[in-house]
Design a protein around this motif. Structure first.
Motif, PDB file in Angstrom:
ATOM      1  N   SER A  57     -20.364  74.267 -32.064  1.00  0.00           N
ATOM      2  CA  SER A  57     -21.445  74.313 -33.036  1.00  0.00           C
ATOM      3  C   SER A  57     -22.545  75.152 -32.421  1.00  0.00           C
ATOM      4  O   SER A  57     -22.559  75.373 -31.205  1.00  0.00           O
ATOM      5  CB  SER A  57     -21.963  72.892 -33.300  1.00  0.00           C
ATOM      6  N   THR A  58     -23.455  75.625 -33.235  1.00  0.00           N
ATOM      7  CA  THR A  58     -24.618  76.313 -32.669  1.00  0.00           C
ATOM      8  C   THR A  58     -25.874  75.577 -33.104  1.00  0.00           C
ATOM      9  O   THR A  58     -25.966  75.086 -34.230  1.00  0.00           O
ATOM     10  CB  THR A  58     -24.712  77.790 -33.108  1.00  0.00           C
ATOM     11  N   ILE A  59     -26.817  75.483 -32.199  1.00  0.00           N
ATOM     12  CA  ILE A  59     -28.131  74.943 -32.505  1.00  0.00           C
ATOM     13  C   ILE A  59     -29.140  75.970 -32.006  1.00  0.00           C
ATOM     14  O   ILE A  59     -29.150  76.319 -30.828  1.00  0.00           O
ATOM     15  CB  ILE A  59     -28.355  73.526 -31.900  1.00  0.00           C
ATOM     16  N   ASN A  60     -29.867  76.525 -32.949  1.00  0.00           N
ATOM     17  CA  ASN A  60     -30.841  77.577 -32.645  1.00  0.00           C
ATOM     18  C   ASN A  60     -30.213  78.723 -31.853  1.00  0.00           C
ATOM     19  O   ASN A  60     -30.791  79.240 -30.912  1.00  0.00           O
ATOM     20  CB  ASN A  60     -32.051  77.002 -31.914  1.00  0.00           C
ATOM     21  N   GLY A  61     -28.979  79.078 -32.220  1.00  0.00           N
ATOM     22  CA  GLY A  61     -28.293  80.207 -31.602  1.00  0.00           C
ATOM     23  C   GLY A  61     -27.532  79.882 -30.329  1.00  0.00           C
ATOM     24  O   GLY A  61     -26.791  80.723 -29.834  1.00  0.00           O
ATOM     25  N   GLN A  62     -27.688  78.682 -29.776  1.00  0.00           N
ATOM     26  CA  GLN A  62     -26.974  78.309 -28.555  1.00  0.00           C
ATOM     27  C   GLN A  62     -25.758  77.468 -28.923  1.00  0.00           C
ATOM     28  O   GLN A  62     -25.855  76.550 -29.754  1.00  0.00           O
ATOM     29  CB  GLN A  62     -27.876  77.535 -27.614  1.00  0.00           C
ATOM     30  N   THR A  63     -24.637  77.757 -28.274  1.00  0.00           N
ATOM     31  CA  THR A  63     -23.403  77.034 -28.557  1.00  0.00           C
ATOM     32  C   THR A  63     -23.400  75.683 -27.849  1.00  0.00           C
ATOM     33  O   THR A  63     -23.759  75.595 -26.676  1.00  0.00           O
ATOM     34  CB  THR A  63     -22.185  77.860 -28.110  1.00  0.00           C
ATOM     35  N   ILE A  64     -23.022  74.654 -28.582  1.00  0.00           N
ATOM     36  CA  ILE A  64     -22.819  73.319 -28.017  1.00  0.00           C
ATOM     37  C   ILE A  64     -21.423  72.864 -28.426  1.00  0.00           C
ATOM     38  O   ILE A  64     -20.807  73.452 -29.313  1.00  0.00           O
ATOM     39  CB  ILE A  64     -23.886  72.303 -28.500  1.00  0.00           C
ATOM     40  N   GLN A  65     -20.929  71.833 -27.776  1.00  0.00           N
ATOM     41  CA  GLN A  65     -19.603  71.306 -28.082  1.00  0.00           C
ATOM     42  C   GLN A  65     -19.730  69.879 -28.592  1.00  0.00           C
ATOM     43  O   GLN A  65     -20.420  69.064 -27.983  1.00  0.00           O
ATOM     44  CB  GLN A  65     -18.710  71.327 -26.836  1.00  0.00           C
ATOM     45  N   PHE A  66     -19.063  69.582 -29.685  1.00  0.00           N
ATOM     46  CA  PHE A  66     -18.942  68.214 -30.177  1.00  0.00           C
ATOM     47  C   PHE A  66     -17.819  67.543 -29.390  1.00  0.00           C
ATOM     48  O   PHE A  66     -16.891  68.204 -28.949  1.00  0.00           O
ATOM     49  CB  PHE A  66     -18.578  68.188 -31.658  1.00  0.00           C
TER      50      PHE A  66
END
Length: 116
Positions: A63-72
């Motif tokens: 997922s991206t939050i404010n352009g940064q990738t995170i992982q669920f």
């Protein structure tokens, strides 16, 4: 499930999968204060809360939050026609703290507090 002291009564029941609590996507994100946009053609979701923008695709862990990738922990998914998202990942990405109290094997209280 309580969000900022308001009880949330989702239209479909949350469930556990691979150690993650999956909750109804739209009603939960909106209760967290996000505006939700759904693109059925690409099965992508855009959730906007203040200046935070989270985007993700059903079936993918990233997922991206404010352009940064995170992982669920587990991907957002559709089950029996309803969309679900991993609660901890989504709430923390949108600046909320999550507290869970287990009562027994089938009962728990979930409290979500907006940190902003």
């Amino acid at each position: 499930m309580f969000i900022d002291n308001r009880k949330l009564n989702p239209e479909v029941a949350p469930f556990l999968k691979d150690g993650s609590m999956l909750v109804p996507l739209r009603s939960t994100l909106e209760a967290l204060g996000a505006k939700v946009e759904w693109n059925p053609e690409t099965q992508t979701v855009k959730a906007t809360k203040g200046s935070d923008v989270m985007t993700f695709k059903i079936g993918q862990k990233s997922s991206t939050i404010n352009g940064q990738t995170i992982q669920f922990g587990v991907p957002a998914q559709i089950v029996d026609g309803s969309s679900f998202i991993p609660l901890r990942d989504a709430s923390e990405a949108l600046g909320c703290a999550l507290f869970v109290r287990m009562h027994d094997a089938k009962s728990m209280t979930i409290v979500i507090v907006d940190k902003q």
